[in-house]
Design a protein around this motif. Structure first.
Motif, short mmCIF file in Angstrom:
data_model
loop_
_atom_site.label_atom_id
_atom_site.label_comp_id
_atom_site.label_asym_id
_atom_site.label_seq_id
_atom_site.Cartn_x
_atom_site.Cartn_y
_atom_site.Cartn_z
N GLN A 33 -57.50 -42.53 -11.99
CA GLN A 33 -57.28 -43.26 -10.14
C GLN A 33 -55.93 -42.25 -9.55
N GLY A 34 -55.88 -41.80 -8.65
CA GLY A 34 -54.98 -41.57 -8.12
C GLY A 34 -53.85 -39.83 -8.31
N ILE A 35 -54.04 -39.55 -10.07
CA ILE A 35 -53.62 -38.88 -10.29
C ILE A 35 -53.50 -37.56 -9.28
N ARG A 36 -52.60 -36.80 -8.60
CA ARG A 36 -53.13 -35.68 -7.89
C ARG A 36 -52.92 -34.64 -8.56
N THR A 58 -48.48 -36.59 -9.92
CA THR A 58 -47.63 -36.91 -8.78
C THR A 58 -49.31 -38.12 -9.08
N ALA A 59 -48.99 -38.63 -8.17
CA ALA A 59 -50.44 -40.07 -7.81
C ALA A 59 -49.72 -41.07 -6.34
N SER A 60 -51.00 -41.23 -5.98
CA SER A 60 -50.77 -42.52 -5.24
C SER A 60 -51.87 -43.46 -5.10
N PHE A 61 -50.75 -44.50 -5.16
CA PHE A 61 -51.16 -45.64 -5.40
C PHE A 61 -50.61 -46.81 -4.26
N LEU A 62 -51.96 -47.40 -3.31
CA LEU A 62 -51.56 -48.48 -2.85
C LEU A 62 -50.84 -47.70 -1.61
N GLY A 63 -51.62 -46.02 -1.91
CA GLY A 63 -50.97 -45.67 -0.41
C GLY A 63 -49.90 -44.97 -0.25
N ARG A 64 -49.49 -44.83 -1.23
CA ARG A 64 -48.07 -44.25 -1.35
C ARG A 64 -47.98 -43.20 -2.36
N ARG A 65 -47.00 -42.03 -2.35
CA ARG A 65 -46.89 -40.75 -3.19
C ARG A 65 -46.31 -41.72 -4.16
N ALA A 88 -39.26 -42.94 -12.76
CA ALA A 88 -40.46 -43.21 -12.28
C ALA A 88 -40.41 -44.45 -11.10
N PRO A 89 -40.68 -45.04 -10.02
CA PRO A 89 -40.04 -45.75 -9.45
C PRO A 89 -40.40 -47.12 -10.11
N MET A 90 -40.86 -46.90 -11.30
CA MET A 90 -40.36 -48.60 -11.61
C MET A 90 -40.84 -48.28 -13.43
#
Length: 153
Positions: A33-36, A58-65, A88-90
């Motif tokens: 899911q979400g992996i672009r 690159t993914a999309s999670f909760l509407g964010r790249r 990663a952001p976290m």
């Protein structure tokens, strides 16, 4: 740690078949899911995919790249693939396991990590629910994709 979520599903195929597909980063966009995009940006020491290799997603999670890099910490086909974020952001750790089951393969995905501190306490429960839902869809899509491939062979 904000989240520690494990989702399991029995897939009616042998572990070797499920792991062969799921552990191949080239299939990430097809069932995760979400992996672009997913790209092997650093091969393992011996070349190719294995311990030390890095995959940039690159993914999309909760509407964010979200752009992140996972480094392979353990690669023991067909049973285990363990990856840790190095960019990663976290912080996060993603572990895939595939074990024999009377009806095929017990596939599991565990995700640990997420925000820390106050943000973890505030967002942790929501984030855990979202991750659990997404992982459940991943395993459903993995089974569907493998069924399509088996039917087309």
């Amino acid at each position: 740690m904000a989240i520690d979520v494990t989702v399991r599903r029995v897939i009616p195929l042998p572990p070797e078949r499920v792991a062969w597909y799921a552990m191949d980063w080239r299939h990430d966009t097809e069932w995760t899911q979400g992996i672009r995009t997913a790209e092997l940006t650093r091969p393992a020491a011996g070349g190719g995919f294995g311990v030390g290799a890095e995959v940039t997603r690159t993914a999309s999670f909760l509407g964010r790249r979200i752009d992140y890099v996972l480094r392979v910490a353990a690669h023991e086909p067909p049973g285990l693939l363990d990856m840790v974020s190095v960019v990663a952001p976290m912080p996060m750790r993603v572990t895939y396991t595939f074990t024999d089951h009377p009806r095929g393969t017990l596939a599991a995905i565990r995700v640990r990590g997420g925000p820390r501190g106050l943000l973890a306490r505030l967002a942790g429960p929501l984030l855990s629910r979202q991750v659990r839902s997404s992982l459940g869809k991943d395993l459903r899509d993995l089974e569907l994709r493998l069924g399509e491939r088996a039917g087309g062979v």
